[in-house]
Design a protein around this motif. Structure first.
Motif, PDB file in Angstrom:
ATOM      1  N   LEU A   1       0.845  -1.176   0.000  1.00  0.00           N
ATOM      2  CA  LEU A   1       0.000   0.000   0.000  1.00  0.00           C
ATOM      3  C   LEU A   1       0.888   1.236   0.000  1.00  0.00           C
ATOM      4  CD1 LEU A   1      -2.790   1.367   0.273  1.00  0.00           C
ATOM      5  CD2 LEU A   1      -2.498   1.227   2.757  1.00  0.00           C
ATOM      6  N   ARG A   2       0.610   2.182  -0.919  1.00  0.00           N
ATOM      7  CA  ARG A   2       1.392   3.403  -1.019  1.00  0.00           C
ATOM      8  C   ARG A   2       0.443   4.592  -1.230  1.00  0.00           C
ATOM      9  NH1 ARG A   2       4.372   0.156   0.550  1.00  0.00           N
ATOM     10  NH2 ARG A   2       6.414  -0.507  -0.277  1.00  0.00           N
ATOM     11  N   LYS A   3       0.806   5.720  -0.622  1.00  0.00           N
ATOM     12  CA  LYS A   3       0.075   6.951  -0.879  1.00  0.00           C
ATOM     13  C   LYS A   3       0.550   7.514  -2.207  1.00  0.00           C
ATOM     14  CE  LYS A   3      -1.392  11.322   1.154  1.00  0.00           C
ATOM     15  NZ  LYS A   3      -1.296  12.262   2.302  1.00  0.00           N
ATOM     16  N   THR A   4      -0.402   7.906  -3.082  1.00  0.00           N
ATOM     17  CA  THR A   4      -0.038   8.346  -4.428  1.00  0.00           C
ATOM     18  C   THR A   4      -0.534   9.743  -4.758  1.00  0.00           C
ATOM     19  OG1 THR A   4      -1.999   7.165  -5.245  1.00  0.00           O
ATOM     20  CG2 THR A   4       0.121   6.020  -5.379  1.00  0.00           C
ATOM     21  N   GLY A   5      -1.224  10.392  -3.819  1.00  0.00           N
ATOM     22  CA  GLY A   5      -1.737  11.732  -4.081  1.00  0.00           C
ATOM     23  C   GLY A   5      -2.465  12.261  -2.869  1.00  0.00           C
ATOM     24  N   ASP A   6      -3.137  13.387  -3.022  1.00  0.00           N
ATOM     25  CA  ASP A   6      -3.882  13.998  -1.931  1.00  0.00           C
ATOM     26  C   ASP A   6      -5.058  13.107  -1.552  1.00  0.00           C
ATOM     27  OD1 ASP A   6      -4.815  15.751  -0.053  1.00  0.00           O
ATOM     28  OD2 ASP A   6      -5.793  17.075  -1.502  1.00  0.00           O
ATOM     29  N   ASN A   7      -4.940  12.438  -0.406  1.00  0.00           N
ATOM     30  CA  ASN A   7      -5.968  11.506   0.087  1.00  0.00           C
ATOM     31  C   ASN A   7      -6.166  10.294  -0.820  1.00  0.00           C
ATOM     32  OD1 ASN A   7      -6.562  13.090   2.361  1.00  0.00           O
ATOM     33  ND2 ASN A   7      -8.009  14.339   1.194  1.00  0.00           N
ATOM     34  N   GLU A   8      -5.259  10.063  -1.747  1.00  0.00           N
ATOM     35  CA  GLU A   8      -5.389   8.924  -2.651  1.00  0.00           C
ATOM     36  C   GLU A   8      -4.278   7.900  -2.423  1.00  0.00           C
ATOM     37  OE1 GLU A   8      -5.976   9.701  -6.750  1.00  0.00           O
ATOM     38  OE2 GLU A   8      -7.672  11.060  -6.429  1.00  0.00           O
ATOM     39  N   TYR A   9      -4.644   6.629  -2.574  1.00  0.00           N
ATOM     40  CA  TYR A   9      -3.736   5.512  -2.316  1.00  0.00           C
ATOM     41  C   TYR A   9      -3.856   4.465  -3.419  1.00  0.00           C
ATOM     42  CZ  TYR A   9      -3.399   7.502   2.351  1.00  0.00           C
ATOM     43  OH  TYR A   9      -3.179   8.354   3.403  1.00  0.00           O
TER      44      TYR A   9
END
Length: 235
Positions: free
Chosen positions: A47-55
């Motif tokens: 699991l990785r964070k990829t943007g503003d509040n997006e994963y």
């Protein structure tokens, strides 16, 4: 065995740990996969964070050991979602299996049009608040358990259908592991149409991550996933 491995992820709906806060941590987890006690392979998830509040969550299931002599397919899943105000909002899910008979399907959760679009289905139903995909389902379940909700209801899109699922509590169980004792809440879903029972042992110490997941078929066959690595730590 090829057919079994090909549908494994669709059958078990396994996920990642969830923390009920403003941001989710980067995660790296692995489950062993077995059928009737015979080891088939592994299910690795990140699991990785990829943007503003997006994963973005990714999963790879592949055979290992003796089973690899008979099963060459690799199953890959990708899920993009938002985590907003403590709620999981799926955006896009993709399933792909390579091998002699490759399979692919995608589910798009169109937030602008408020429609669910499935690449293999003609229907495009309106989105519901409890919609989840085959990966975000687990995040939602874990968050609900953290909030002491014990009757869990979701609508999930899999390969062939869009269907409602209800999980109910079936007691508690403690496991001794290399990480110490894990105290689990046992959640169960009975699939009446297919006469199958799905059981999830969700560990409090891991934010209600399923330590173990089992599918029991009407003929007595079992498919089981068991956590064996959690962020670099062996269980």
């Amino acid at each position: 065995m090829n057919s079994l491995f090909r549908t494994l992820l669709l059958s078990l709906l396994v996920g990642l740990p969830l923390a009920a806060n403003a941001e989710l941590p980067a995660l790296d987890i692995e489950y062993s996969v077995s059928k009737d006690g015979f080891n088939l392979g592994s299910n690795q998830r990140t699991l990785r964070k990829t943007g503003d509040n997006e994963y973005t969550a990714r999963a790879v299931t592949k055979a290992e050991g003796f089973a690899a002599l008979f099963v060459s397919d690799t199953v890959k899943e990708t899920s993009r979602f938002r985590f907003v105000d403590g709620h999981i909002q799926p955006l896009h899910y993709r399933y792909h299996k390579n091998g002699k008979k490759p399979e692919t399907f995608e589910v798009d959760y169109d937030r602008q049009a408020q429609l669910l679009r499935h690449s293999l289905l003609d229907e495009t139903p309106p989105l519901q608040k409890n919609d989840q995909d085959l990966m975000t389902f687990q995040f939602a379940m874990m968050l609900d358990l953290q909030q002491s909700i014990r009757k869990l209801e979701y609508r999930i899109a899999d390969k062939k259908r869009i269907e409602d699922y209800t999980l109910i509590p079936r007691g508690e169980k403690t496991f001794d592991t290399a990480m110490g004792k894990l105290h689990t809440v046992v959640m169960e879903y009975y699939d009446q149409k297919r006469n199958r029972t799905y059981t999830f042992w969700c560990a409090r110490e891991l934010d209600y991550l399923p330590y173990q997941t089992r599918r029991l078929d009407s003929d007595g066959d079992t498919i089981e996933l068991k956590l064996r690595r959690y962020n670099g730590k062996s269980l």
